[in-house]
Design an enzyme around this catalytic site. Structure first.
Site, PDB file in Angstrom:
ATOM      1  N   GLU A 113      41.211  -7.172 -15.771  1.00  0.00           N
ATOM      2  CA  GLU A 113      40.465  -8.410 -15.981  1.00  0.00           C
ATOM      3  C   GLU A 113      41.262  -9.613 -15.491  1.00  0.00           C
ATOM      4  O   GLU A 113      40.723 -10.500 -14.831  1.00  0.00           O
ATOM      5  CB  GLU A 113      40.123  -8.588 -17.465  1.00  0.00           C
ATOM      6  CG  GLU A 113      39.318  -7.456 -18.058  1.00  0.00           C
ATOM      7  CD  GLU A 113      40.160  -6.332 -18.647  1.00  0.00           C
ATOM      8  OE1 GLU A 113      39.659  -5.646 -19.556  1.00  0.00           O
ATOM      9  OE2 GLU A 113      41.312  -6.109 -18.208  1.00  0.00           O
ATOM     10  N   CYS A 131      41.582  -5.598 -23.697  1.00  0.00           N
ATOM     11  CA  CYS A 131      42.569  -5.591 -24.774  1.00  0.00           C
ATOM     12  C   CYS A 131      42.459  -6.859 -25.624  1.00  0.00           C
ATOM     13  O   CYS A 131      42.193  -7.946 -25.127  1.00  0.00           O
ATOM     14  CB  CYS A 131      43.974  -5.411 -24.232  1.00  0.00           C
ATOM     15  SG  CYS A 131      44.518  -6.688 -23.095  1.00  0.00           S
ATOM     16  N   CYS A 149      43.216  -9.678 -22.702  1.00  0.00           N
ATOM     17  CA  CYS A 149      42.182  -9.787 -21.658  1.00  0.00           C
ATOM     18  C   CYS A 149      40.859 -10.257 -22.245  1.00  0.00           C
ATOM     19  O   CYS A 149      40.114 -10.979 -21.582  1.00  0.00           O
ATOM     20  CB  CYS A 149      41.999  -8.442 -20.960  1.00  0.00           C
ATOM     21  SG  CYS A 149      43.428  -8.000 -19.947  1.00  0.00           S
TER      22      CYS A 149
END
Length: 142
Positions: free
Chosen positions: A46, A69, A78
């Protein structure tokens, strides 16, 4: 999501021991950026896609093969990065079984008003990622 899966495959072997995640950002019907997990301590999928944007990301849709995450390890969250960038919708291939995540990334997104759909091409995502995912009892590099 098929493009995100293809991006994830490009992560190997440099991303190991982290999973080979892919991300594609779409604005309207146009792909505006792509990314995949880099070596440990470097961009996750990302973050790589966000860093490669040449246009704004407001109201974009993200396709990510694994749940973004939620935690800050060697790299920032992310899920929070997608929220800060203004992504409005996220399609996720599969949830991350890592106990530090395991739905927490989805919660961050939804609590920020991001529309989240989990399970798009889940079997394909699991086929690509399954053997690389964390044993919930083990640690994680990032």
């Amino acid at each position: 999501m098929r493009l995100a899966l293809a991006q994830g495959r490009q992560a190997l072997p440099a991303c190991l021991p982290n999973p080979p995640v892919g991300c594609v950002l779409v604005q309207g019907d146009k792909v505006v950026s792509e990314g995949f997990t880099q070596s440990p301590g470097q961009h996750h999928a990302e973050a790589m896609a966000l860093s490669r944007l040449t246009v704004g990301c407001s109201a974009a849709t993200a396709f990510v093969t694994l749940e973004p995450c939620a935690f800050h390890g060697r790299t920032p969250s992310c899920a929070e990065a997608l929220v800060r960038a203004g992504v409005k919708r996220v399609f996720v291939g599969m949830l991350d079984p890592d106990p530090r995540n395991s739905g927490a990334g989805i919660r961050i997104l939804r609590e920020a008003g991001v529309d989240v759909v989990v399970g798009l091409l889940a079997q394909e995502a699991r086929a690509d990622l399954g053997r690389f995912l964390m044993d919930p009892l083990a640690g994680c590099v990032d």
